[in-house]
Design a protein around this motif. Sequence first.
Motif, PDB file in Angstrom:
ATOM      1  N   GLN A  75       0.810  -1.209   0.000  1.00 55.15           N
ATOM      2  CA  GLN A  75       0.000   0.000   0.000  1.00 55.15           C
ATOM      3  C   GLN A  75       0.852   1.273   0.000  1.00 55.15           C
ATOM      4  OE1 GLN A  75      -3.778   0.272   0.324  1.00 55.15           O
ATOM      5  NE2 GLN A  75      -3.280  -1.641  -0.710  1.00 55.15           N
ATOM      6  N   THR A  76       0.639   2.089  -1.022  1.00 52.55           N
ATOM      7  CA  THR A  76       1.104   3.464  -1.028  1.00 52.55           C
ATOM      8  C   THR A  76      -0.073   4.297  -1.506  1.00 52.55           C
ATOM      9  OG1 THR A  76       1.853   3.437  -3.329  1.00 52.55           O
ATOM     10  CG2 THR A  76       3.454   2.739  -1.662  1.00 52.55           C
ATOM     11  N   ALA A  77       0.028   5.612  -1.369  1.00 49.68           N
ATOM     12  CA  ALA A  77      -1.072   6.458  -1.814  1.00 49.68           C
ATOM     13  C   ALA A  77      -1.317   6.290  -3.307  1.00 49.68           C
ATOM     14  CB  ALA A  77      -0.777   7.921  -1.475  1.00 49.68           C
ATOM     15  N   LEU A  78      -0.242   6.180  -4.096  1.00 45.96           N
ATOM     16  CA  LEU A  78      -0.399   6.026  -5.541  1.00 45.96           C
ATOM     17  C   LEU A  78      -1.062   4.694  -5.879  1.00 45.96           C
ATOM     18  CD1 LEU A  78       0.070   6.921  -8.438  1.00 45.96           C
ATOM     19  CD2 LEU A  78       2.394   5.982  -8.297  1.00 45.96           C
ATOM     20  N   ARG A  79      -0.625   3.623  -5.247  1.00 43.45           N
ATOM     21  CA  ARG A  79      -1.207   2.311  -5.537  1.00 43.45           C
ATOM     22  C   ARG A  79      -2.659   2.250  -5.073  1.00 43.45           C
ATOM     23  NH1 ARG A  79       3.573  -2.183  -4.531  1.00 43.45           N
ATOM     24  NH2 ARG A  79       5.185  -1.101  -5.718  1.00 43.45           N
ATOM     25  N   ARG A  80      -2.943   2.894  -3.951  1.00 43.33           N
ATOM     26  CA  ARG A  80      -4.341   2.932  -3.507  1.00 43.33           C
ATOM     27  C   ARG A  80      -5.192   3.720  -4.501  1.00 43.33           C
ATOM     28  NH1 ARG A  80      -7.820   0.547   0.435  1.00 43.33           N
ATOM     29  NH2 ARG A  80      -9.774   1.598   0.018  1.00 43.33           N
ATOM     30  N   ALA A  81      -4.630   4.803  -5.032  1.00 42.02           N
ATOM     31  CA  ALA A  81      -5.355   5.600  -6.017  1.00 42.02           C
ATOM     32  C   ALA A  81      -5.639   4.775  -7.279  1.00 42.02           C
ATOM     33  CB  ALA A  81      -4.566   6.855  -6.374  1.00 42.02           C
ATOM     34  N   LEU A  82      -4.676   3.965  -7.709  1.00 39.32           N
ATOM     35  CA  LEU A  82      -4.879   3.109  -8.881  1.00 39.32           C
ATOM     36  C   LEU A  82      -5.940   2.047  -8.594  1.00 39.32           C
ATOM     37  CD1 LEU A  82      -1.186   2.666 -10.079  1.00 39.32           C
ATOM     38  CD2 LEU A  82      -2.979   4.023 -11.179  1.00 39.32           C
ATOM     39  N   GLN A 145       2.279   5.683   2.718  1.00 40.44           N
ATOM     40  CA  GLN A 145       3.267   6.493   2.004  1.00 40.44           C
ATOM     41  C   GLN A 145       2.565   7.426   1.016  1.00 40.44           C
ATOM     42  OE1 GLN A 145       6.367   4.202   0.120  1.00 40.44           O
ATOM     43  NE2 GLN A 145       6.990   5.909  -1.172  1.00 40.44           N
ATOM     44  N   GLY A 146       2.811   8.728   1.172  1.00 36.35           N
ATOM     45  CA  GLY A 146       2.198   9.716   0.296  1.00 36.35           C
ATOM     46  C   GLY A 146       0.793  10.106   0.697  1.00 36.35           C
ATOM     47  N   ARG A 149      -0.414  13.884   1.051  1.00 39.26           N
ATOM     48  CA  ARG A 149      -0.623  14.665  -0.170  1.00 39.26           C
ATOM     49  C   ARG A 149      -2.000  14.441  -0.778  1.00 39.26           C
ATOM     50  NH1 ARG A 149       4.662  12.798  -0.963  1.00 39.26           N
ATOM     51  NH2 ARG A 149       3.976  11.211  -2.457  1.00 39.26           N
ATOM     52  N   VAL A 150      -2.596  13.287  -0.503  1.00 39.13           N
ATOM     53  CA  VAL A 150      -3.883  12.987  -1.134  1.00 39.13           C
ATOM     54  C   VAL A 150      -5.054  13.101  -0.165  1.00 39.13           C
ATOM     55  CG1 VAL A 150      -2.770  11.450  -2.772  1.00 39.13           C
ATOM     56  CG2 VAL A 150      -3.730  10.502  -0.680  1.00 39.13           C
TER      57      VAL A 150
END
Length: 407
Positions: A75-82, A145-146, A149-150
């Motif tokens: 889990q990172t913010a980018l992967r969660r967003a995807l 992570q991240g 920012r989101v």
Amino acid sequence: MVSTNYAPEHTGIGPYSTQIAEHLAASGADTHVLAGMPHYPAWRVGEGYAGRWRMCEVRAGVTIHRRRHTVPPRQTALRRALFEASILAHGVLAPPRVRPDVVLTQMPSLAGGVLGDRLARRARVPHVVIVQDLMGAAAEQSGIQGGGRVAALAGGLEGRVLRRADVVGVVHESFVDRVTAMGVPRERVHVVPNWAHVKGPSGDRALTRERLGWSARDTVVLHAGNMGLKQGLDVLVEAARLAEQEGARVRIVLMGDGNQRERLQQLAAGVPALSFLPPADADEFPEVLAAADVLVVTQKASVLDMSLPSKLTSYFMTGRPVIASVAAEGGTAKEVLRSGAGSVVAPEDPKALLAEIRSFADDPEGATRLGAHGPRYAERHLSSRAGLDRITALLGLAQRPAGVDRS
């Protein structure tokens, strides 16, 4: 119903979505669910579903429309967003060909909230949202992570969905202020607590301990469920390490799966006082919980008002005492203290956690008396009948006056 999580997932939100849908179907409603592929808590697509793009299946009178989505193993913010984007995209491209009378959405996921709003508005029917976790707050508080920012973006989209909903249910009163701060009128917010979705233990506790290899001389401390970021499970590894150093007969067990399991196993290398178990099946789960001496729930210190661990309802059913290593001002601490079945210690503090474990070990009769409050609390407040009746009543409130268009 829109719920990314659904059976055969048997932990987290899936069991609640499943029981609600099956309850509505048994009541005579033609019930359809827009769901993802089973993946939780392992964050791997379940056997029999991998490689499937779309599928429709019927379980207990409920028609489930499944859509493929990404499943990030870490889990990172980018992967969660995807993950969220893939749920949203596939749901928009291939919505169920059903005209609903009402749409009921379980959040998270955030994409599910947007899809539920879209389906309800296109059909011009009421939208009811049940908030299990607050996504904006989760991004801010969980340590992903991240996430910082989101958080504002996720919170803004989440607030839009909730403001447009006709009725909003929250699983704990600690969520109410956060939801109303998003601009949702207080009269549209209702507390609908989760219920104990597993049966109480019925087997021989000593035999279960023997089968699991747990010595009668050891105080076994069990954490069951998801091994994710917000749980802050490092505190259990460090508490086990301290127990080794102090020569305490304490054994800490992590049962379940999640995106942090592999990292935790690496962290626990060389710590024999800590061990891991795979997720237990539905029948075995309450027996393993009851075989432990102490059940533990942990959260990062930053987690305050964004989630309430679903494991608590199962914990209370076992009659074992609960230690909550969580922020004292959060909903989890309030629920444990309200039940009378456990105690609260400072989060991310292995010394405080181990000291509380040892105090329970030194007074087993007192610990048993404490744990006995759990089933009584569950019977009074957390029965499935009461929980499902609350959801039915919530749907009954979703009567949108003609001409009302919330935007």
